[in-house]
Scaffold this motif. Structure first.
Motif, mmCIF file in Angstrom:
data_model
loop_
_atom_site.group_PDB
_atom_site.id
_atom_site.type_symbol
_atom_site.label_atom_id
_atom_site.label_comp_id
_atom_site.label_asym_id
_atom_site.label_seq_id
_atom_site.Cartn_x
_atom_site.Cartn_y
_atom_site.Cartn_z
ATOM 1 N N SER A 265 0.825 -1.191 0.149
ATOM 2 C CA SER A 265 -0.078 0.121 -0.079
ATOM 3 C C SER A 265 0.850 1.264 -0.027
ATOM 4 C CB SER A 265 -0.861 -0.086 1.099
ATOM 5 O OG SER A 265 -0.331 -0.216 2.470
ATOM 6 N N SER A 266 2.226 1.096 0.466
ATOM 7 C CA SER A 266 2.972 2.291 0.301
ATOM 8 C C SER A 266 4.457 2.040 0.754
ATOM 9 C CB SER A 266 2.648 3.252 1.523
ATOM 10 O OG SER A 266 2.962 2.416 2.927
ATOM 11 N N ILE A 267 5.451 2.820 0.423
ATOM 12 C CA ILE A 267 6.788 2.251 0.576
ATOM 13 C C ILE A 267 7.307 2.625 2.119
ATOM 14 C CG2 ILE A 267 9.218 2.929 -0.377
ATOM 15 C CD1 ILE A 267 7.806 3.292 -3.134
ATOM 16 N N ASN A 268 7.695 1.646 2.745
ATOM 17 C CA ASN A 268 8.166 1.927 4.054
ATOM 18 C C ASN A 268 9.654 1.377 4.359
ATOM 19 O OD1 ASN A 268 7.728 -0.617 4.532
ATOM 20 N ND2 ASN A 268 5.489 -0.322 4.879
ATOM 21 N N LEU A 293 11.602 0.159 -11.526
ATOM 22 C CA LEU A 293 10.623 0.890 -10.910
ATOM 23 C C LEU A 293 10.401 2.485 -11.237
ATOM 24 C CD1 LEU A 293 12.175 2.413 -7.461
ATOM 25 C CD2 LEU A 293 13.274 1.628 -9.381
ATOM 26 N N ASN A 294 9.463 3.110 -10.812
ATOM 27 C CA ASN A 294 9.119 4.656 -11.311
ATOM 28 C C ASN A 294 10.075 5.540 -10.703
ATOM 29 O OD1 ASN A 294 7.732 7.245 -11.264
ATOM 30 N ND2 ASN A 294 6.675 6.133 -12.940
ATOM 31 N N LYS A 295 10.380 6.483 -11.228
ATOM 32 C CA LYS A 295 11.405 7.439 -10.571
ATOM 33 C C LYS A 295 10.857 8.149 -9.440
ATOM 34 C CE LYS A 295 14.021 11.732 -11.809
ATOM 35 N NZ LYS A 295 14.093 12.730 -12.521
ATOM 36 N N LYS A 296 9.607 8.349 -9.512
ATOM 37 C CA LYS A 296 8.695 8.632 -8.047
ATOM 38 C C LYS A 296 8.969 7.733 -6.959
ATOM 39 C CE LYS A 296 5.400 11.326 -10.638
ATOM 40 N NZ LYS A 296 3.927 11.628 -10.894
ATOM 41 N N ASP A 297 8.829 6.603 -7.111
ATOM 42 C CA ASP A 297 9.000 5.586 -6.126
ATOM 43 C C ASP A 297 10.493 5.617 -5.478
ATOM 44 O OD1 ASP A 297 6.517 4.911 -5.720
ATOM 45 O OD2 ASP A 297 6.568 2.882 -6.840
ATOM 46 N N LEU A 298 11.288 5.699 -6.479
ATOM 47 C CA LEU A 298 12.818 5.802 -6.179
ATOM 48 C C LEU A 298 12.989 7.115 -5.163
ATOM 49 C CD1 LEU A 298 15.877 4.848 -6.585
ATOM 50 C CD2 LEU A 298 16.113 6.331 -8.427
ATOM 51 N N LYS A 299 12.427 8.015 -5.614
ATOM 52 C CA LYS A 299 12.410 9.215 -4.771
ATOM 53 C C LYS A 299 12.174 9.119 -3.186
ATOM 54 C CE LYS A 299 10.758 14.013 -4.634
ATOM 55 N NZ LYS A 299 9.824 14.965 -5.032
ATOM 56 N N THR A 300 10.710 8.392 -3.056
ATOM 57 C CA THR A 300 10.309 7.865 -2.021
ATOM 58 C C THR A 300 11.411 7.062 -1.045
ATOM 59 O OG1 THR A 300 8.152 8.239 -2.841
ATOM 60 C CG2 THR A 300 8.264 6.894 -0.797
ATOM 61 N N ARG A 305 13.293 8.663 6.216
ATOM 62 C CA ARG A 305 14.288 8.667 7.479
ATOM 63 C C ARG A 305 13.503 7.963 8.510
ATOM 64 N NH1 ARG A 305 16.068 10.575 3.504
ATOM 65 N NH2 ARG A 305 17.222 12.662 3.321
ATOM 66 N N SER A 306 14.603 7.786 9.493
ATOM 67 C CA SER A 306 14.331 6.930 10.756
ATOM 68 C C SER A 306 14.087 8.087 11.872
ATOM 69 C CB SER A 306 15.721 6.294 11.230
ATOM 70 O OG SER A 306 16.524 6.976 11.498
ATOM 71 N N ASP A 308 15.463 9.103 14.320
ATOM 72 C CA ASP A 308 16.423 9.898 14.661
ATOM 73 C C ASP A 308 17.019 10.946 13.440
ATOM 74 O OD1 ASP A 308 17.735 7.942 13.267
ATOM 75 O OD2 ASP A 308 19.104 7.585 14.693
ATOM 76 N N GLY A 309 16.350 10.764 12.154
ATOM 77 C CA GLY A 309 16.630 11.752 11.124
ATOM 78 C C GLY A 309 17.698 11.042 10.182
ATOM 79 N N LYS A 310 18.149 9.798 10.461
ATOM 80 C CA LYS A 310 18.991 8.956 9.497
ATOM 81 C C LYS A 310 18.276 8.460 8.318
ATOM 82 C CE LYS A 310 22.424 8.228 12.872
ATOM 83 N NZ LYS A 310 23.189 7.121 13.690
ATOM 84 N N ARG A 311 19.134 8.374 6.886
ATOM 85 C CA ARG A 311 18.462 7.667 6.003
ATOM 86 C C ARG A 311 18.171 6.309 6.125
ATOM 87 N NH1 ARG A 311 18.916 10.376 1.010
ATOM 88 N NH2 ARG A 311 19.987 12.101 1.183
ATOM 89 N N ILE A 312 17.091 5.514 5.845
ATOM 90 C CA ILE A 312 16.679 4.212 5.899
ATOM 91 C C ILE A 312 17.414 3.814 4.968
ATOM 92 C CG2 ILE A 312 14.790 2.664 5.731
ATOM 93 C CD1 ILE A 312 13.065 4.543 7.473
ATOM 94 N N TYR A 313 17.246 4.172 3.480
ATOM 95 C CA TYR A 313 17.877 3.257 2.467
ATOM 96 C C TYR A 313 19.020 4.338 1.886
ATOM 97 C CZ TYR A 313 13.699 0.580 2.551
ATOM 98 O OH TYR A 313 12.726 -0.315 2.756
ATOM 99 N N ASN A 314 20.062 3.643 1.430
ATOM 100 C CA ASN A 314 21.199 4.146 0.849
ATOM 101 C C ASN A 314 20.965 4.318 -0.630
ATOM 102 O OD1 ASN A 314 23.615 5.462 0.301
ATOM 103 N ND2 ASN A 314 24.743 3.563 0.726
ATOM 104 N N VAL A 315 20.727 5.216 -1.380
ATOM 105 C CA VAL A 315 20.458 5.281 -2.855
ATOM 106 C C VAL A 315 21.534 6.084 -3.456
ATOM 107 C CG1 VAL A 315 18.930 6.158 -4.431
ATOM 108 C CG2 VAL A 315 17.794 5.443 -2.275
ATOM 109 N N LYS A 316 21.946 5.351 -4.324
ATOM 110 C CA LYS A 316 22.862 5.800 -5.226
ATOM 111 C C LYS A 316 22.600 5.604 -6.729
ATOM 112 C CE LYS A 316 26.847 4.691 -2.355
ATOM 113 N NZ LYS A 316 28.265 3.769 -2.139
ATOM 114 N N SER A 317 22.397 6.697 -7.459
ATOM 115 C CA SER A 317 21.914 6.724 -8.822
ATOM 116 C C SER A 317 23.023 7.182 -9.995
ATOM 117 C CB SER A 317 20.631 7.643 -8.812
ATOM 118 O OG SER A 317 20.883 9.012 -8.648
ATOM 119 N N ASN A 318 23.015 6.801 -11.060
ATOM 120 C CA ASN A 318 23.643 7.012 -11.941
ATOM 121 C C ASN A 318 22.853 7.056 -13.405
ATOM 122 O OD1 ASN A 318 25.899 7.673 -13.596
ATOM 123 N ND2 ASN A 318 26.681 5.917 -13.785
ATOM 124 N N GLY A 319 22.127 8.207 -13.527
ATOM 125 C CA GLY A 319 21.260 8.326 -14.764
ATOM 126 C C GLY A 319 20.091 7.396 -14.428
#
Length: 408
Positions: A265-268, A293-300, A305-306, A308-319
């Motif tokens: 139902s959502s990305i978590n 996947l769609n670029k909008k979901d990649l953005k999500t 954030r957890s 404490d404000g830390k990133r949950i997923y480490n996303v690295k993109s190249n085009g």
């Protein structure tokens, strides 16, 4: 500045000299009037004015020649009285400018008579328009999914059937003298039929011959891009009907059991784990798989954030590609984003699996042609491209399909 010239000539000759000077001024004045007539809007007899200008020019030349001879005779006449005459040299400059203007007026009158275009003024009222010699590209419109799936070339073919293993049987205990346990290997077949994908564009012969930039080359390039753009989307959403590719999300992709589809139902924070561990068989956790996947979901994914404000997923993109926590991904706009409010329950949003599990079969090379015959009279140049290809999922449950859950 004034120049004093010593001259000696009889009084009678002085009267003749200044008499001719007065006529010279009349000629100059008349030429100025003719110039005003030519520059004005009123209708004039160009032939009559041309004749008069020619006569005035001849008379002016004779007067000026006579005056020169008169001055030479005066300079050698030693027995006559001496007279001091002052010539103001600054008066000669307007006369020179006046003479040049008269010459231009005569030329303008001649050109008007011959119906030529006359330039009456110039300046930078209209700034020159320059064009660059290159054309700036657009953003990428073709997902690299097209180049990453499996390819097979069967030139001249009409259809192709790819067998795959659906499953293996399991042995069992057997009594003495009893029949062996059934353990048949089950096979399936993915049918890949030929589909015709075309693209067509026109441009004018001016675009090919005149501009500094290579517009025609971009049109030719666009034909190929248009075909590739269609095919890379059809790998996901092709419905598998006649003259269509069979996409991963299609029910016609019979190698995929729809009961394996994952609904979210959502990305978590647990979405990526759910996808990874839901794919594959009961005995293994598959690796080297790719998330589409769609670029909008990649953005999500990137914005989560957890506490404490830390990133949950480490996303690295190249085009068009990259990784999410080390899991490779490919962006394809044919996926309907889970995070998009326009996506409804049941819409497919992602696919996860080895890209070699989809086979794109090429039945003919991509052919691009240019023709000037179709609209020869209009000077239009036609460009067309065609490729015959087919595609289908060729492995049992080769992809995990993720779709948006129905709202309860």
């Amino acid at each position: 500045m004034k120049t004093v010239i010593q001259k000696k000539f009889p009084l009678k000759m002085k009267l003749q000299y200044f008499g001719k000077k007065s006529r010279l001024q009349e000629i100059i004045d008349r030429k100025a009037e003719i110039r005003s007539l030519l520059e004005g809007d009123q209708e004039v007899d160009l032939g009559e004015l041309e004749t008069e200008l020619r006569e005035l020019a001849d008379e002016q030349e004779k007067i000026e020649k006579r005056n020169r001879l008169l001055e030479e005779a005066r300079s050698i006449n030693e027995g006559n009285e001496t007279e001091t005459r002052t010539v103001e040299t600054f008066n000669s400059e307007p006369e020179v400018r006046e003479s040049n203007e008269l010459v231009e007026s005569e030329k303008r009158g001649q050109e008007l008579k011959e119906n030529r275009a006359v330039t009456v003024g110039s300046g930078d009222v209209l700034l020159p328009n320059h064009q660059a010699s290159d054309i700036r590209p657009n953003f990428n419109e073709v997902s690299s999914l097209l180049d990453r799936v499996s390819h097979k070339t069967l030139k001249g073919g009409e259809s192709y059937s790819q067998p795959y293993v659906k499953g293996y049987g399991e042995g069992d205990y057997t009594e003495e003298g009893g029949n062996y346990a059934e353990a048949e290997t089950q096979f399936g077949y993915a049918d890949i039929t030929k589909a015709k994908i075309t693209s067509y564009a026109e441009d004018t012969e001016e675009l090919q011959k005149l501009p500094a930039a290579d517009y025609d080359g971009e049109v030719m390039k666009g034909i190929t891009i248009a075909s590739r753009k269609k095919m890379t989307r059809e790998i996901l959403i092709g419905n598998g009907s006649t003259n269509r590719l069979t996409g991963i999300f299609s029910s016609a992709a019979t190698a995929i059991d729809s009961e394996t589809d994952l609904e979210i139902s959502s990305i978590n924070e647990g979405t990526l784990d759910d996808i990874i561990y839901s794919f594959g068989g009961d005995e293994d956790v598959e690796d080297t798989a790719v998330l589409i996947l769609n670029k909008k979901d990649l953005k999500t994914f990137a914005k989560l954030r957890s506490a404490d404000g830390k990133r949950i997923y480490n996303v690295k993109s190249n085009g068009n590609t990259g990784t999410i926590d080390g899991v490779p991904f490919i962006i394809n706009s044919a996926c309907k984003a889970v995070s998009d409010s326009k996506t409804v329950g049941g819409d497919y949003s992602m696919a996860y699996g080895p890209l070699s599990n989809y086979q794109l079969t090429i039945f003919s090379d991509m052919e691009v042609k240019r023709s000037t015959d179709f609209k020869f009279r209009q000077g239009m140049i036609a460009h067309k491209g065609v490729v015959f290809a087919g595609g289908n999922v060729i492995s049992k449950n080769g992809f995990l399909r993720v779709k948006k859950a129905e709202e309860v």
